[in-house]
Scaffold this active site. Structure first.
Site, PDB file in Angstrom:
ATOM      1  N   ASP A 161       2.240 -11.245   3.883  1.00  0.00           N
ATOM      2  CA  ASP A 161       2.264 -10.340   2.809  1.00  0.00           C
ATOM      3  C   ASP A 161       0.987  -9.408   2.794  1.00  0.00           C
ATOM      4  OD1 ASP A 161       2.698  -9.707   0.100  1.00  0.00           O
ATOM      5  OD2 ASP A 161       0.982 -10.765  -0.404  1.00  0.00           O
ATOM      6  N   GLY A 184      -6.149  -0.773   0.938  1.00  0.00           N
ATOM      7  CA  GLY A 184      -5.522  -0.657   2.234  1.00  0.00           C
ATOM      8  C   GLY A 184      -6.485  -1.323   3.411  1.00  0.00           C
ATOM      9  N   VAL A 196      -2.608  -1.811  -1.897  1.00  0.00           N
ATOM     10  CA  VAL A 196      -3.601  -2.070  -3.058  1.00  0.00           C
ATOM     11  C   VAL A 196      -4.719  -3.256  -2.667  1.00  0.00           C
ATOM     12  CG1 VAL A 196      -2.259  -1.218  -4.841  1.00  0.00           C
ATOM     13  CG2 VAL A 196      -2.224  -3.653  -4.223  1.00  0.00           C
ATOM     14  N   TYR A 197      -4.372  -3.869  -1.447  1.00  0.00           N
ATOM     15  CA  TYR A 197      -5.500  -5.026  -1.199  1.00  0.00           C
ATOM     16  C   TYR A 197      -6.491  -4.363  -0.277  1.00  0.00           C
ATOM     17  CZ  TYR A 197      -1.384  -8.207  -1.986  1.00  0.00           C
ATOM     18  OH  TYR A 197      -0.406  -8.949  -2.408  1.00  0.00           O
ATOM     19  N   SER A 198      -7.896  -4.424  -0.612  1.00  0.00           N
ATOM     20  CA  SER A 198      -8.340  -5.119  -1.819  1.00  0.00           C
ATOM     21  C   SER A 198      -9.085  -4.075  -2.503  1.00  0.00           C
ATOM     22  CB  SER A 198      -9.118  -6.332  -1.378  1.00  0.00           C
ATOM     23  OG  SER A 198     -10.277  -5.873  -0.205  1.00  0.00           O
TER      24      SER A 198
END
Length: 295
Positions: free
Chosen positions: A48, A63, A52-54
């Site tokens: 997963d 990204g 938007v991470y982090s």
């Protein structure tokens, strides 16, 4: 590793979905690659990540998780030593499962679904899914897709664990079971609370999530659930994280819980939870402690 079919799709995925939200945040490139290597070696194939991470971490833009994954995929030894055809397949131009991370209610749902359907038609995406959708919006989305002949959402990624049960079980669970929607819950271990890291009267762990865990889980209900997990874990000889993950992984309709690991040893512990099958007595004990009731 236990493999499952994702909803009505042709995807067969490992029953533990490896969370990538820590990559580039609490785990650097080297540590992330160690976890990823161990996951693949154990038979895992379901990771997963999101653009938007982090973004929430100071100094990050979003990204970072995808960047870590990208570097890992093109640098792994068995890929570099492989034939050109294998390299071409792994450097793929399509995405197996593309999910709407949040329900954008400012955009007409039909417009969103039409755009996703175009991606499927162009061969850039194989299957679609959604995350953080409430029951009536998922119902509407499935209806719109059926009405217009669009590719539909084949998976749902809800927040679901032994403490937070009602939002999913009240409306989403029966809908997903009836419609054959695969479910890949996030926050499976309550940001670490269900692993036993947080105890009454003890100092908070020195982690970026501690404050949010304190607000959301360190309640009378949360500690009652944790006490039940501890009791079952003591009887079986497993860790609290394995008990919480096993309960979730073997719920009706669940394809693969998402859980993050910061080391190969922690990943091994999580995989042990997937392999573990709780008996009827243990399941009833956990259900009784964590059951939600209509107001």
């Amino acid at each position: 590793m236990l493999m499952r079919k994702l909803g009505r799709t042709g995807l067969r995925v490992s029953a533990l979905c490896l969370g990538g939200n820590t990559f580039g945040w609490t785990t650097d490139q080297q540590a992330s690659e160690a976890v990823l290597d161990a996951y693949v070696e154990a038979g895992g194939n379901f990771i997963d990540t999101a653009d938007v991470y982090s973004r929430w971490a100071p100094g990050n833009k979003g990204g970072e998780s995808e960047t870590v994954l990208g570097k890992w995929m093109v640098s792994r030894q068995h890929i570099m030593e492989g034939v050109e055809d294998s390299l071409r397949r792994l450097q793929t131009d399509y995405i197996d499962l593309y999910q709407a991370h949040w329900d954008d209610r400012d955009t007409p749902l039909e417009e969103t679904l039409r755009a996703f359907d175009d991606l499927v038609g162009q061969g850039k995406v194989r299957y679609l899914g959604c995350s953080n959708y409430v029951g009536w919006r998922l119902t509407r989305a499935l209806w719109e897709s059926d009405k217009h002949g669009y590719a539909r959402y084949e998976s749902l990624q809800p927040k679901y664990n032994l403490v937070f049960r009602d939002e999913y079980e009240r409306e989403l669970e029966p809908l997903c079971l009836e419609q054959g929607v695969g479910v890949i819950p996030y926050s499976s271990l309550g940001s670490g609370f269900l692993s036993g890291k947080y105890r009454p009267g003890a100092d908070l762990p020195k982690t970026a999530r501690a404050t949010n865990v304190q607000k959301g889980y360190m309640t009378d209900r949360g500690f009652a659930v944790l006490a039940a997990i501890d009791k079952v874990a003591g009887k079986i000889g497993a860790t609290p994280a394995q008990i919480a993950l096993s309960w979730l992984a073997h719920r009706p309709g669940i394809t693969a819980p998402i859980a993050s690991a910061t080391s190969p040893a922690q990943l091994k512990e999580l995989m042990g939870g997937i392999d573990l099958r709780l008996d009827e007595e243990a399941t009833k004990e956990l259900d009784s402690a964590s059951a939600w009731r209509e107001a």
